[in-house]
Design a protein around this motif. Structure first.
Motif, PDB file in Angstrom:
ATOM      1  N   LEU A  46     -18.381 -21.116  -7.908  1.00  0.00           N
ATOM      2  CA  LEU A  46     -19.341 -22.214  -7.806  1.00  0.00           C
ATOM      3  C   LEU A  46     -20.615 -21.815  -7.078  1.00  0.00           C
ATOM      4  O   LEU A  46     -21.690 -22.352  -7.347  1.00  0.00           O
ATOM      5  N   LEU A 401      -9.571 -25.204  -9.898  1.00  0.00           N
ATOM      6  CA  LEU A 401     -10.651 -25.898  -9.187  1.00  0.00           C
ATOM      7  C   LEU A 401     -12.001 -25.596  -9.827  1.00  0.00           C
ATOM      8  O   LEU A 401     -12.870 -26.473  -9.910  1.00  0.00           O
ATOM      9  N   ALA A 405     -14.508 -28.469 -11.105  1.00  0.00           N
ATOM     10  CA  ALA A 405     -15.736 -28.770 -10.363  1.00  0.00           C
ATOM     11  C   ALA A 405     -17.001 -28.255 -11.020  1.00  0.00           C
ATOM     12  O   ALA A 405     -18.078 -28.830 -10.821  1.00  0.00           O
ATOM     13  N   LEU A 409     -20.788 -29.876 -10.665  1.00  0.00           N
ATOM     14  CA  LEU A 409     -21.645 -29.274  -9.644  1.00  0.00           C
ATOM     15  C   LEU A 409     -22.663 -28.290 -10.204  1.00  0.00           C
ATOM     16  O   LEU A 409     -23.747 -28.140  -9.638  1.00  0.00           O
TER      17      LEU A 409
END
Length: 1009
Positions: A46, A401, A405, A409
């Protein structure tokens, strides 16, 4: 006979048997390894991963096309346009530059391929129907520079209007660039168009209806289309809708070339970027792309992105910002050390408990012939098994995850997430998990390898170790080493902050100055010494627990004695709590300080949770814009009660490109009609008067009227960012507003500022412009051109002094219309209405306002206070995004506390059985367990919080030292939330201890004979 088998196999079997026998402990340890590995994998995906730009670039090339090319209007100085193979997102066009012609481009592209041109518009106003027939085009007489509120002559009917963008293409290019038509058919000529389903829904259009597009006055904003907005402004055209495409995109209308092409050709094409498709059988190579770059042409080639991607040596060299690199290095270093320390100290207590619980079986193993190496292997195999299992679970969880996400994001599509995951790092993550497991077992394994067999068979601690620990010399050495380690941490931190930083600027990739590397090493030393000192401090606390508290209740004394005797469990468990609290406290300090740093350069028009500015999203002229805003306010008031609203203006600027069509004398005469004003610093600074772009006023003096301003470097200077107004042709540094409008702004001293405006004074946002006598010096000037047509320094035409008042965080200068006119400022541009709503709890009013505008009012924009939370005041529930990391870290700290206490409970269960057998009541056993928990919390939480605060303060001081992206004036620990963290961890820890302290029913009560 036992060790006729290979010794490693026996050690592995013993380790596995012990893990399966104590399932709860093994599960805890495995999860504690898995959690940071999952966070590492997801965090890398991320934070460092981006949606695959190569795949997106490929997706942007239409099927059957070899490449997409843009001939930019960047000034050609003989240097290449240094693009990435995936293209370029931003560039600076020159209004006078003629882009490369199709003939020049075709001389480089393959001979067998053809160039097909297309045109993209900027934001247009779309309406249904209208007076024009399909294919008709007119030039409207819009008063874009109108400086009054009289009705403009634009003739724009904005009832039900929305925003839209148009793409026109040459005949052969339209099938390639237009999405599939779901209803109707493709256009047959330039009088017909296909629209998106979203535009059809907003305007209630069907196939056969008429669509009208109006180009608003140009506001001076350039994009990757160059000055197409200036060329197209104040013109209008209509089409018959031939089809509707079932898509929702940034483009809304597709048709054949006509409107845009004709306007660009009539204007001459200077400053307008030219877009092309390259269609044919031959690929465009990277060598050809670089030749096109010499023409300032950006090319995204299918062949380059698939089969011919250039090597690092073939691509253009990259440059880095040394300050940014330093900032990232510090952040990565601190985060990495905190993560490693957190993981180690979270799982080490599990192995310490395992070693104590396995003393008897390990003693029997030693009595059967196992040596110290065999015993150490038994513990190490436990760490190996848990590291492998925890690493695999963590990697799988991290990938999950990332998929969950990344779409929200990073704006990535699900199929792009795989490209964001650092697959090459996954083996390293698994290796890190194994190393963490082995490192966590090192101390317990070392201890069992030196275990006294007789003491182990009797299940008691080693006498030699106990005597050594109780000696005065041992305690003195522990105290001295604690002080030395903490002193070394402070010395390294101060040394790093005292080391002079080099002059910063762009440098070749990887070429960090020696001073920066030295400061980085000192930073690492400070962190390592601080955590080593923290462990020694907790060990010292364990020694003190064992020797003090003789006057305390029996349960407390036993708890203190237990902490000292089982220090190998107590120290890592308390350290786990300390590190968890330290991470949460550090993150909170950094969050508060980061927001404070951002706020120090922010200037806003409104403040508070019931105040906003509603402004036009597509400005036209004063009269039309005010009508649009008033109509929007009427619609908003149906759902949100409006208490009051007042208009706000700014000084109008010369309409973009108007002066370019005049000679120098005419242009200068025009500029005199648009003067501007500025509040001068009470103490003049050479760096301001000389307009040195690399120097500026310090930030502190802008927020403190008693501070003496001084010159600093550009990166840490006061660079106010105006927030809260739409981008229009106006000078936002000077607002024209009444006292009634100022009263609606929501600032703390808004009433005082409003009275000042009513009395003919001014309001300033920079404290350094307010003189000691309460006045502000104003300078009136206007722009000018040199005889050769180049920009000249501003011409100062006058000065004046007016009484003033300072409003912290407000725009640079505000005055009433009457005051402005007395200074010779007469050209005003409407920017929006200041609005006050009926007060409601929290930020629900402004959230609802945003929802109403997004859903129903596309022609206006609503802006409010950018930073909704001033630490120490306000509603924390509105700061979910900012507080989410802190909340997660607080939960982690509580989880570490709970796990440490449960592990302690597992170890003392036999002691509880013994005490129960000799007559201890259930109440006494509960008090004893609570005392153990309280002592562990008392040792871990304060030390952890102090460590986290120290790290956060040091990190902010480092940013302040290098001066990157602000002055970092304030270190904001957020004391209220720090207290909540401390109280929350202690309360949850004691609560869990109270529940876990209930004596087990398996305890057997024995009576004396």
């Amino acid at each position: 006979m036992l060790f006729n088998f290979p010794r490693r196999r026996v050690a592995a079997r013993l380790a596995w048997r012990d893990m399966t026998r104590h399932k709860a402990r093994s599960i805890f340890a495995t999860l504690l390894v898995a959690l940071p590995i999952a966070a590492l994998v997801a965090g890398l995906a991320l934070l460092t991963g981006t949606p695959n730009s190569r795949q997106r670039a490929l997706a942007a090339i239409p099927r059957n096309a070899q490449a997409v090319l843009t001939a930019t209007a960047v000034l050609n100085t003989g240097q290449p346009f240094m693009q990435a193979p995936e293209g370029a997102s931003l560039w600076v066009d020159s209004p006078s530059q003629q882009p490369a012609s199709a003939a020049n481009i075709a001389a480089i592209t393959p001979d067998q391929d053809a160039l097909l041109r297309y045109w993209d518009s900027e934001t247009l106003i779309a309406t249904a129907g209208g007076d024009l027939q399909p294919g008709d085009q007119i030039q409207v007489d819009a008063a874009g520079a109108d400086t009054t509120d009289s009705a403009g002559s634009s003739g724009a009917d904005l009832d039900g209007a929305v925003r839209a963008k148009l793409r026109e293409t040459e005949h052969d290019a339209l099938p390639l660039l237009m999405p599939p038509v779901a209803q109707g058919a493709a256009p047959q000529d330039a009088t017909q168009a296909v629209i998106s389903a979203s535009l059809a829904e907003q305007l209630h259009l069907n196939v056969g209806d008429t669509l009208t597009l109006t180009a608003p006055p140009f506001q001076g904003a350039y994009s990757t289309n160059g000055r197409i907005g200036a060329v197209l402004q104040n013109s209008r055209r209509a089409w018959r809708i031939s089809g509707i495409a079932d898509v929702t995109s940034t483009l809304d209308v597709w048709t054949y070339s006509g409107w845009l092409k004709g306007m660009v050709e009539a204007d001459g094409g200077n400053g307008v970027d030219a877009h092309y498709l390259l269609v044919g059988s031959e690929p465009l190579t990277w060598t050809q792309v670089k030749r096109l770059n010499m023409l300032q042409v950006v090319a995204v080639s299918r062949h380059v992105l698939t089969d011919g991607y250039p090597s690092a040596e073939e691509r253009y060299p990259r440059q880095i910002d040394v300050q940014q690199q330093l900032m990232q290095m510090v952040s990565v270093t601190v985060t990495a050390f905190l993560g490693i320390a957190l993981t180690l100290f979270l799982i080490t207590p599990a192995f310490a408990v395992s070693a104590d619980q396995s003393r008897r079986i390990l003693g029997l193993t030693a009595a059967c012939g196992a040596d110290g190496v065999d015993l150490r292997r038994t513990m190490s195999f436990q760490g190996l098994f848990i590291g492998i299992s925890g690493g695999m679970i963590g990697i799988i969880a991290g990938i999950g995850l990332s998929y969950a996400a990344a779409p929200a994001l990073k704006g990535a599509y699900v199929h792009e997430v795989a490209g964001m995951i650092p697959w090459k790092m996954l083996p390293l993550a698994a290796l890190a998990a194994v190393m963490i497991g082995l490192a966590a077992t090192w101390m317990p394994a070392h201890r069992v390898s030196r275990m006294n067999v007789v003491d182990a068979l009797k299940d008691r601690s080693d006498n030699g170790e106990r005597n050594r620990r109780e000696s005065r010399l041992y305690r003195v050495v522990t105290a001295i080493s604690t002080a030395a380690l903490l002193g070394a941490a402070v010395a390294c931190a101060m040394g790093g902050l005292a080391m002079p930083m080099p002059e910063f600027g762009d440098a070749d990739y990887g070429s960090l100055p020696a001073e920066a590397i030295g400061a980085q090493l000192l930073l690492i030393g400070a962190i390592v010494f601080s955590f080593a000192g923290l462990i020694q401090l907790i060990r010292l606390i364990a020694q003190l627990c064992e020797r003090h508290g003789t006057l305390l209740p029996l349960a407390v004394r036993m708890g203190l004695r237990d902490a000292g005797e089982h220090h190998r469990r107590f120290v890592p468990a308390a350290a786990a709590i300390a590190v968890s609290v330290a991470v949460a406290s550090y993150a909170l300090t950094m969050t508060g300080s980061l927001i404070a740093n951002d706020r120090s350069n922010a200037m806003e028009v409104v403040h508070g949770h019931s105040h906003a500015v509603v402004s036009p999203e597509v400005p036209i002229d004063n009269a039309v814009d005010r009508a649009v805003v008033r109509s929007a306010l009427n619609a908003i008031s149906d759902d949100l009660p409006v208490t009051a609203h007042q208009p706000v203006y700014a000084l109008a600027e010369v309409p973009p490109e108007t002066a370019d069509k005049l000679n120098v004398a005419e242009a200068n005469e025009l500029m005199r009609r648009f003067p501007n004003a500025a509040a001068r610093l009470a103490t003049p600074l050479d760096c301001i008067t000389s307009s040195d772009p690399d120097r500026g006023q310090d930030v502190a003096s802008a927020h403190n009227p008693n501070a003496q301003p001084y010159c600093v470097g550009a990166s840490r200077s006061y660079r106010p960012l105006y927030r809260g107004l739409t981008m229009i042709n106006a000078d936002f540094s000077v607002l024209i507003m009444s006292g009634d409008a100022m009263r609606l702004s929501g600032f703390a001293n808004a009433d005082k500022a409003a009275d000042m405006l009513d009395r003919g004074g001014v309001v300033v946002g920079n404290a350094a412009t307010l003189r000691k006598d309460g006045t502000v010096d104003l300078e009136i000037s206007h722009s000018a051109h040199n005889p050769d047509g180049s920009s000249a320094p501003d011409v100062v035409t006058g000065s004046a002094s007016r009484p003033g008042v300072w409003v912290d965080g407000f725009f640079p200068l505000a005055m009433s219309k009457e005051t402005a006119q007395s200074l010779g400022l007469t050209a005003f541009r409407y920017v929006g209405d200041m609005v006050q709503f009926t007060d409601a709890p929290g930020w629900s009013t402004l959230d609802k306002l945003r929802s109403i505008i997004d859903d129903r009012l596309p022609l206006v924009n609503g802006t409010s206070q950018s930073y909704r939370y001033s630490w120490g005041t306000g509603d924390p529930s509105s700061m979910l995004a900012e507080l989410l990391p802190f909340a997660l870290l607080m939960l982690l700290a509580i989880a570490a506390t709970v796990i440490s206490l449960l592990l302690a409970r597992i170890q003392i269960i036999r002691d509880l059985a013994t005490m129960h057998a000799v007559g201890a009541s259930p109440g006494f056993l509960r008090r004893f367990t609570l005392a153990q928990a309280a002592i562990m919390l008392a040792a871990g939480t304060p030390t952890g919080m102090v460590t986290g605060l120290a790290l956060g303060i040091f990190h902010v001081a480092w940013y302040r030292h290098i001066g990157y992206d602000g002055a970092w004036l304030d270190t904001v620990p957020c004391w209220g939330l720090q207290a909540a963290l401390l109280i929350g961890v202690i309360a949850m820890g004691l609560g869990v201890a109270w529940l876990a302290a209930r004596p087990s029913r398996k305890l057997t009560r024995r009576t004396l004979d």
